[in-house]
Scaffold this motif. Structure first.
Motif, PDB file in Angstrom:
ATOM      1  N   GLU A 134      44.945  39.402  33.911  1.00 12.55           N
ATOM      2  CA  GLU A 134      43.517  39.223  34.160  1.00 12.55           C
ATOM      3  C   GLU A 134      43.306  38.560  35.524  1.00 12.55           C
ATOM      4  OE1 GLU A 134      39.674  37.019  32.035  1.00 12.55           O
ATOM      5  OE2 GLU A 134      41.577  37.219  30.944  1.00 12.55           O
ATOM      6  N   CYS A 174      40.120  33.194  34.299  1.00  8.01           N
ATOM      7  CA  CYS A 174      41.033  34.156  33.683  1.00  8.01           C
ATOM      8  C   CYS A 174      42.004  33.439  32.756  1.00  8.01           C
ATOM      9  CB  CYS A 174      41.818  34.907  34.758  1.00  8.01           C
ATOM     10  SG  CYS A 174      40.772  35.650  36.024  1.00  8.01           S
ATOM     11  N   LYS A 227      43.838  41.103  38.389  1.00  6.55           N
ATOM     12  CA  LYS A 227      42.663  41.965  38.527  1.00  6.55           C
ATOM     13  C   LYS A 227      41.515  41.226  39.214  1.00  6.55           C
ATOM     14  CE  LYS A 227      39.628  44.997  35.833  1.00  6.55           C
ATOM     15  NZ  LYS A 227      39.299  45.492  34.460  1.00  6.55           N
ATOM     16  N   ALA A 228      41.337  39.957  38.859  1.00  8.02           N
ATOM     17  CA  ALA A 228      40.261  39.163  39.466  1.00  8.02           C
ATOM     18  C   ALA A 228      40.493  38.960  40.959  1.00  8.02           C
ATOM     19  CB  ALA A 228      40.156  37.803  38.765  1.00  8.02           C
ATOM     20  N   GLN A 234      42.132  40.970  42.959  1.00 11.25           N
ATOM     21  CA  GLN A 234      41.877  42.244  43.618  1.00 11.25           C
ATOM     22  C   GLN A 234      40.384  42.514  43.768  1.00 11.25           C
ATOM     23  OE1 GLN A 234      44.090  44.725  40.911  1.00 11.25           O
ATOM     24  NE2 GLN A 234      45.973  44.614  42.112  1.00 11.25           N
ATOM     25  N   GLN A 235      39.611  42.147  42.764  1.00 10.04           N
ATOM     26  CA  GLN A 235      38.176  42.435  42.783  1.00 10.04           C
ATOM     27  C   GLN A 235      37.376  41.394  43.566  1.00 10.04           C
ATOM     28  OE1 GLN A 235      37.187  42.750  38.604  1.00 10.04           O
ATOM     29  NE2 GLN A 235      37.753  44.911  38.494  1.00 10.04           N
ATOM     30  N   GLN A 236      37.695  40.127  43.371  1.00 13.49           N
ATOM     31  CA  GLN A 236      36.902  39.045  43.963  1.00 13.49           C
ATOM     32  C   GLN A 236      37.371  38.655  45.362  1.00 13.49           C
ATOM     33  OE1 GLN A 236      34.236  38.142  42.529  1.00 13.49           O
ATOM     34  NE2 GLN A 236      34.508  38.730  40.390  1.00 13.49           N
ATOM     35  N   GLN A 237      38.646  38.912  45.666  1.00 14.39           N
ATOM     36  CA  GLN A 237      39.244  38.506  46.944  1.00 14.39           C
ATOM     37  C   GLN A 237      38.925  37.032  47.249  1.00 14.39           C
ATOM     38  OE1 GLN A 237      37.986  41.392  49.897  1.00 14.39           O
ATOM     39  NE2 GLN A 237      39.450  42.898  49.158  1.00 14.39           N
ATOM     40  N   GLN A 263      35.350  33.567  39.013  1.00  6.69           N
ATOM     41  CA  GLN A 263      35.821  34.086  37.725  1.00  6.69           C
ATOM     42  C   GLN A 263      36.857  33.137  37.134  1.00  6.69           C
ATOM     43  OE1 GLN A 263      36.643  38.287  37.924  1.00  6.69           O
ATOM     44  NE2 GLN A 263      37.738  38.321  35.982  1.00  6.69           N
ATOM     45  N   LYS A 268      35.158  31.247  47.997  1.00  6.67           N
ATOM     46  CA  LYS A 268      35.319  31.834  46.664  1.00  6.67           C
ATOM     47  C   LYS A 268      36.610  31.344  45.997  1.00  6.67           C
ATOM     48  CE  LYS A 268      34.972  36.107  48.087  1.00  6.67           C
ATOM     49  NZ  LYS A 268      34.847  37.586  48.041  1.00  6.67           N
TER      50      LYS A 268
END
Length: 245
Positions: A38, A33, A41-42, A44-47, A31, A3
């Protein structure tokens, strides 16, 4: 699938990185950004496993964003500013690409990381195999959690429980999985400390506080934590022998 997240305030720069990454089928861009907040946050969410990061961005710059990241992924900087290169390597960046960079230069940076990642995974696998197979390592169990190695001293184990192709290792810190069989642990752990009390359970006899009758000729071993471990008819004599009864 590996990822990736691209963090750059220039849309064209993000497109270039995304286009170059199409040569690496194992890497998926999760993602894109346009600023540091931004990007944070990505992450933290996508790791993600790796991020492609610009330095100069609105709100907070790339280095300020990295200071806010708890579990840092691999980083390849993509920037037009040469003066930040030393600082980039101080945060263990994989590479520092100066815009405009060629696809050849980009591919070299990504491949360097992929090679390093593969070497780390091989080293981890070898350590796990060696630690799991060697009788000398019977005083500890090595497990892998999210790509990281954890060493569990056997004296900290409360009990082990069979779980399909794995064995659950229950400790004060929680439960961990090991891709081994109960037979493996029965052979490798000290029989004076660990008893196979049931087809699916093996316990640390030092954790036992009492044994209670339970359904016909079966029993329950009550541990110091209050956990109840089933003891079968055939496991009962083994438990008594390990306890010196």
């Amino acid at each position: 699938m590996i990822k990736a997240v691209i963090i750059d305030d220039e849309p064209l720069a993000r497109e270039v990185v995304k286009e170059y990454l199409t040569s690496f089928s194992q890497i998926a861009v999760m993602q894109e950004c346009g600023d540091g907040f931004e990007g944070l946050k990505a992450i933290q969410q996508q790791q993600p496993d790796i991020i492609f990061l610009d330095v100069q961005m609105p709100k907070i710059n790339g280095f300020e964003m990295l200071e806010l990241v708890e579990a840092l992924p691999a980083v390849i900087f993509t920037t037009a500013f040469e003066e930040h290169a030393i600082r980039a390597f101080e945060v263990n960046a994989i590479d520092y690409l100066l815009k405009p960079f060629s696809k050849e230069r980009f591919d070299k940076a990504v491949q360097k990381w992929l090679d390093r990642r593969a070497a780390d995974e091989l080293q981890t696998a070898n350590l796990l195999e060696t630690a799991g197979a060697s009788p000398i390592q019977s005083n500890r169990i090595v497990v892998k959690i999210n790509g990281k190695i954890k060493i569990i001293p056997v004296q900290e184990i409360h009990y082990l429980e069979a779980a399909d192709d794995y064995v659950k290792i229950v400790t004060p810190e929680g439960t961990f999985l090991k891709n081994k069989t109960m037979q493996f642990f029965e052979k490798s752990l000290d029989p004076q400390q660990f008893a196979r009390v049931h087809r699916s359970y093996m316990l640390n006899v030092n954790q036992v506080t009492r044994i209670e009758p339970y359904e016909k000729e079966n029993h329950l071993a009550i541990l110091k934590t209050g956990a109840k471990v089933p003891v079968s008819k055939t496991g009962y004599p083994r438990l008594k022998a390990a306890l010196g009864l």
